[in-house]
Design a protein around this motif. Structure first.
Motif, PDB file in Angstrom:
ATOM      1  N   THR A  77       4.169  -3.553   6.276  1.00 42.74           N
ATOM      2  CA  THR A  77       4.580  -2.316   5.611  1.00 42.74           C
ATOM      3  C   THR A  77       3.385  -1.398   5.384  1.00 42.74           C
ATOM      4  N   ALA A  78       2.248  -1.989   4.996  1.00 43.20           N
ATOM      5  CA  ALA A  78       1.026  -1.203   4.821  1.00 43.20           C
ATOM      6  C   ALA A  78       0.628  -0.540   6.139  1.00 43.20           C
ATOM      7  N   GLY A  79       0.769  -1.269   7.245  1.00 43.00           N
ATOM      8  CA  GLY A  79       0.466  -0.704   8.554  1.00 43.00           C
ATOM      9  C   GLY A  79       1.381   0.453   8.914  1.00 43.00           C
ATOM     10  N   LEU A  80       2.654   0.325   8.561  1.00 46.86           N
ATOM     11  CA  LEU A  80       3.617   1.415   8.809  1.00 46.86           C
ATOM     12  C   LEU A  80       3.232   2.656   8.013  1.00 46.86           C
ATOM     13  N   PHE A  81       2.905   2.478   6.733  1.00 46.54           N
ATOM     14  CA  PHE A  81       2.519   3.625   5.907  1.00 46.54           C
ATOM     15  C   PHE A  81       1.223   4.264   6.419  1.00 46.54           C
ATOM     16  N   LEU A  82       0.292   3.438   6.927  1.00 47.07           N
ATOM     17  CA  LEU A  82      -0.946   3.993   7.479  1.00 47.07           C
ATOM     18  C   LEU A  82      -0.645   4.812   8.738  1.00 47.07           C
ATOM     19  N   ALA A  83       0.265   4.313   9.574  1.00 45.88           N
ATOM     20  CA  ALA A  83       0.655   5.052  10.782  1.00 45.88           C
ATOM     21  C   ALA A  83       1.296   6.388  10.408  1.00 45.88           C
ATOM     22  N   PHE A 117       0.194   1.908 -12.144  1.00 42.42           N
ATOM     23  CA  PHE A 117       0.560   1.499 -13.500  1.00 42.42           C
ATOM     24  C   PHE A 117       1.881   0.725 -13.498  1.00 42.42           C
ATOM     25  N   LEU A 118       2.852   1.205 -12.710  1.00 49.77           N
ATOM     26  CA  LEU A 118       4.176   0.586 -12.693  1.00 49.77           C
ATOM     27  C   LEU A 118       4.182  -0.782 -12.033  1.00 49.77           C
ATOM     28  N   PHE A 119       3.455  -0.911 -10.904  1.00 54.83           N
ATOM     29  CA  PHE A 119       3.554  -2.133 -10.107  1.00 54.83           C
ATOM     30  C   PHE A 119       2.362  -3.070 -10.259  1.00 54.83           C
ATOM     31  N   LEU A 120       1.152  -2.523 -10.470  1.00 52.78           N
ATOM     32  CA  LEU A 120      -0.035  -3.366 -10.567  1.00 52.78           C
ATOM     33  C   LEU A 120      -0.579  -3.455 -11.991  1.00 52.78           C
ATOM     34  N   LEU A 172      -2.071   0.903  -2.387  1.00 51.91           N
ATOM     35  CA  LEU A 172      -1.499   0.008  -3.388  1.00 51.91           C
ATOM     36  C   LEU A 172      -1.144  -1.352  -2.786  1.00 51.91           C
ATOM     37  N   LEU A 173      -0.587  -1.352  -1.598  1.00 51.37           N
ATOM     38  CA  LEU A 173      -0.302  -2.612  -0.921  1.00 51.37           C
ATOM     39  C   LEU A 173      -1.603  -3.335  -0.572  1.00 51.37           C
ATOM     40  N   GLY A 174      -2.605  -2.565  -0.166  1.00 54.65           N
ATOM     41  CA  GLY A 174      -3.885  -3.150   0.184  1.00 54.65           C
ATOM     42  C   GLY A 174      -4.583  -3.779  -0.998  1.00 54.65           C
ATOM     43  N   ARG A 175      -4.458  -3.195  -2.172  1.00 53.59           N
ATOM     44  CA  ARG A 175      -5.087  -3.740  -3.376  1.00 53.59           C
ATOM     45  C   ARG A 175      -4.581  -5.148  -3.655  1.00 53.59           C
ATOM     46  N   ASN A 236     -11.368  -0.413   2.095  1.00 53.27           N
ATOM     47  CA  ASN A 236     -10.585  -1.643   2.009  1.00 53.27           C
ATOM     48  C   ASN A 236     -11.419  -2.801   1.487  1.00 53.27           C
ATOM     49  N   TRP A 237     -12.685  -2.843   1.890  1.00 51.08           N
ATOM     50  CA  TRP A 237     -13.575  -3.873   1.348  1.00 51.08           C
ATOM     51  C   TRP A 237     -13.699  -3.709  -0.172  1.00 51.08           C
ATOM     52  N   ALA A 238     -13.881  -2.476  -0.618  1.00 53.81           N
ATOM     53  CA  ALA A 238     -14.078  -2.210  -2.046  1.00 53.81           C
ATOM     54  C   ALA A 238     -12.834  -2.519  -2.868  1.00 53.81           C
ATOM     55  N   LEU A 239     -11.649  -2.456  -2.254  1.00 55.03           N
ATOM     56  CA  LEU A 239     -10.409  -2.703  -2.996  1.00 55.03           C
ATOM     57  C   LEU A 239     -10.349  -4.097  -3.602  1.00 55.03           C
ATOM     58  N   ARG A 240     -11.150  -5.016  -3.093  1.00 55.73           N
ATOM     59  CA  ARG A 240     -11.141  -6.360  -3.660  1.00 55.73           C
ATOM     60  C   ARG A 240     -11.938  -6.426  -4.958  1.00 55.73           C
TER      61      ARG A 240
END
Length: 299
Positions: A77-83, A117-120, A172-175, A236-240
């Motif tokens: 899904t993250a890949g789809l949103f990136l596309a 805020f809502l999901f994470l 958000l999915l990546g986080r 993406n590295w920093a998201l961790r």
């Protein structure tokens, strides 16, 4: 989990450097003559080829085999949103200026702060949120002197703002996923999915994948190396290590870098509101990152 370890470099510095790299994205895209979907596909395709040796190492393959169920669906899904993000944003550059496009596409903190805020359950203190609001205000100022209402420019503005919505979900999915996957297996899975979707979109639109001028292939490669690997992959590295909104708000600095480059390369002269907005953005990002880092240190 990697985020329980000390990162090899300061993740806040990495985010700032990644924003500088991302700023080149609109420039290389404008320099290419190929259709938007073709540019987006080859950008992701070249990126995939470059990171493949790292992602498909023995440990990387083992990690990819373990991805299943909900995590696999989230990655796809993250890949789809990136596309969708790359398609809508790159297309917007055909209809509106670089300043307008980058301002609108970087408005994704509007979505990230709400969805995070809502999901994470990501929360920030008042001072940190003030910095975010200041950076967002600066983005509006940059765009006010450039927005053109009506006709093709309005379509470009709508496409760019749609790109902000798509990239917010991607971050958000990546986080969540970056807490479970190491960097290269994660981006290989997501970038590969994005490339596959973009290929399908291109073929369905009956757009030829070749031939294109030799310089276009140089810009495709430059898009893969600098704004994608040096920008998105570093983010993406920093998201961790940092919250989604830290990356999201920092990317508000992209219009500043892109506007400077657009002036130097294309002669797109920024107005007084754009210059003022750039200073406000930089001030807001500095306040946000400094206070966000202090909040993390106190935990």
């Amino acid at each position: 989990m990697e985020n329980s370890e000390k990162p090899p470099i300061n993740p806040y510095l990495a985010v700032i450097l990644s924003v500088g790299a991302i700023s080149f994205g609109s420039i290389f895209t404008r320099l290419a003559s190929a259709p938007p979907l073709v540019i987006a596909f080859y950008r992701m395709g070249f990126t995939l080829l470059i990171i493949a040796p790292f992602a498909l190492s023995r440990s990387g393959r083992a990690e990819l085999r373990r991805v299943a169920g909900r995590d696999l669906v989230a990655a796809l899904t993250a890949g789809l949103f990136l596309a969708l993000h790359f398609w809508s944003w790159i297309t917007s550059l055909e209809y509106t200026s670089i300043a307008s496009s980058t301002v609108l596409v970087t408005m994704q903190p509007l979505f990230v702060v709400t969805l995070g805020f809502l999901f994470l359950k990501e929360k920030f203190g008042p001072k940190t949120l003030t910095g975010a609001a200041l950076a967002l205000t600066g983005s509006v100022l940059v765009g006010m002197g450039d927005f053109r209402i009506g006709g093709e420019a309005l379509l470009g503005d709508i496409l760019a703002f749609s790109g902000a919505f798509f990239i917010a979900f991607y971050f958000l999915l990546g986080r969540n996923l970056r807490g479970k996957l190491s960097l290269f297996p994660y981006v290989f899975l997501v970038y590969g999915t994005a490339a596959a979707f973009l290929l399908v979109f291109t073929l369905c639109a009956r757009i030829p994948l070749y031939p294109y001028p030799p310089l276009d292939w140089l810009w495709f490669l430059a898009l893969a190396v600098i704004p994608t690997i040096g920008g998105h992959t570093v983010s993406n590295w920093a998201l961790r290590y940092v919250k989604t909104m830290v990356v999201s708000v920092s990317i508000l600095g992209e219009p500043v870098g892109a506007s400077i480059l657009a002036y130097l390369i294309f002669g797109e002269i920024p107005g007084s509101l754009q210059l003022l907005g750039g200073l406000v953005i930089i001030s807001g990002i500095y306040l946000f990152l400094a206070t966000a880092r202090d909040e993390e240190a106190r935990k």
